[in-house]
Design an enzyme around this catalytic site. Sequence first.
Site, short mmCIF file in Angstrom:
data_model
loop_
_atom_site.label_atom_id
_atom_site.label_comp_id
_atom_site.label_asym_id
_atom_site.label_seq_id
_atom_site.Cartn_x
_atom_site.Cartn_y
_atom_site.Cartn_z
N ASP A 121 4.44 0.77 -4.94
CA ASP A 121 3.96 0.10 -3.72
C ASP A 121 5.19 -0.53 -3.07
O ASP A 121 6.25 -0.65 -3.71
CB ASP A 121 2.92 -0.97 -4.15
CG ASP A 121 2.29 -1.73 -2.98
OD1 ASP A 121 2.45 -1.29 -1.81
OD2 ASP A 121 1.66 -2.78 -3.23
N ARG A 164 -9.91 -8.10 5.58
CA ARG A 164 -8.53 -8.03 5.08
C ARG A 164 -7.85 -9.33 5.49
O ARG A 164 -7.65 -9.58 6.69
CB ARG A 164 -7.80 -6.82 5.68
CG ARG A 164 -6.30 -6.89 5.48
CD ARG A 164 -5.59 -5.62 5.80
NE ARG A 164 -5.86 -4.60 4.81
CZ ARG A 164 -5.16 -3.47 4.67
NH1 ARG A 164 -4.13 -3.22 5.48
NH2 ARG A 164 -5.47 -2.59 3.74
N GLN A 172 -8.68 0.19 -2.50
CA GLN A 172 -7.58 1.12 -2.73
C GLN A 172 -7.64 1.69 -4.15
O GLN A 172 -7.55 2.90 -4.36
CB GLN A 172 -6.24 0.38 -2.53
CG GLN A 172 -5.02 1.22 -2.86
CD GLN A 172 -4.80 2.33 -1.85
OE1 GLN A 172 -4.83 2.08 -0.65
NE2 GLN A 172 -4.59 3.55 -2.30
N1 CP Z 1 -3.25 1.58 1.65
C1 CP Z 1 -3.75 0.86 2.64
O1 CP Z 1 -4.58 -0.04 2.46
O2 CP Z 1 -3.29 1.21 3.87
P1 CP Z 1 -3.45 0.35 5.19
O3 CP Z 1 -2.68 -0.92 5.00
O4 CP Z 1 -2.87 1.20 6.28
O5 CP Z 1 -4.90 0.07 5.40
N1 NVA Z 2 1.05 -4.53 -1.38
C1 NVA Z 2 0.87 -4.00 -0.05
C2 NVA Z 2 -0.25 -3.02 -0.01
C3 NVA Z 2 -0.46 -2.35 1.31
C4 NVA Z 2 -1.63 -1.42 1.32
C5 NVA Z 2 0.64 -5.15 0.92
O1 NVA Z 2 -0.12 -6.07 0.57
O2 NVA Z 2 1.20 -5.12 2.01
#
Ligand code: CP
Ligand code: NVA
Length: 326
Positions: free
Chosen positions: A226, A107, A137
């Site tokens: 979102d 991530r 997701q």
């Molecule tokens: N939806 C999602 O990816 O949640 P987190 O940011 O908590 O991993």
């Molecule tokens: N768009 C959001 C998604 C979180 C799961 C972000 O990138 O923070």
Amino acid sequence: MKALRRKDLISIFDLAKEEIEGILSLAATLKDKFRKNISYTPLAGKTLAMIFEKPSLRTRVTFEAGMTQLGGHAIFLGPSDINIGVRETAADVAHNLERWVDGIMARTFSHQTVVDLAREASIPVINGLTDRLHPCQVLSDCFTLQEKLGSLAGRKVAFLGDGNNVAHSWIYASARLGINFSIACPRGYEPLPEIVREASAEATSNICVTHDIAEALSDADAVYTDVWASMGQENEAEKRRTVFAPFQLNSAALALARPQALVMHCLPAHRGEEIIDEVLDGPQSIVFDQAENRLHCQKAILTALMANTKRKGKGERRKAKGQVSG
Ligand code: CP
Ligand code: NVA
């Protein structure tokens, strides 16, 4: 299921329709085994390195618990652990990890970091969210929607809010699965035109970008939202609260969709901003089913990518590289 053509999962658009369907079907099988307490350990002895430049609840817990349940192990590497690009390059990180572990989940802020890891590593790399995409997701969301609606092709998903990573992955998934996708967003916050173009060119369904909530929501089977300020955009949060206010998923907006339209959110939710309590906790909401299914879908992805891999020597490692995607 048949092995995926690529060694990595960087973007849903890299997957063929049949590959997505294979992942969703495997997720259903794994969910059933989990519920019945049937042990299934195709990843026994395997290790996943999880690189997190950003916070996470769902992605971290479901990948880590998923690896344990599949018989393997996961190592959490937080923002201060390896510091890609500062302490060492993505390539050097990949060239170390591939000698010890069997897969990488990352991530990151920059999408390029995940692309670089995938290009350089001979082991599978899974995109656990970048500033551009959030494929795990949306695969899981498609699984949840399929559970609820029975089928996906020809359905309409309306997205209210930012044309960002989650919306981008929805656009790709919609193109591959024949879902009609409509996003209503403020001017200046549209999804990237190249993603819309690329997806639309291959879609049999309709991909629509509008600034009109009623247009997006009309006939929608599911309404998705979102956060307005994503991770890394915290300094824009105040401005975004004003700009995005007309795009809130509240009861009036929900009433513009089909009766009983499903309410979806990737979470975390900023209650009172992009969605109100009454809708998030209301009878049409499936947000916690979505969260639950992250586990099963992630396990399907891990199994599809890692169950049949063999440890590689130097020459084989070189050959395994270079399958770079988006
Ligand atoms: N939806 C999602 O990816 O949640 P987190 O940011 O908590 O991993
Ligand atoms: N768009 C959001 C998604 C979180 C799961 C972000 O990138 O923070």
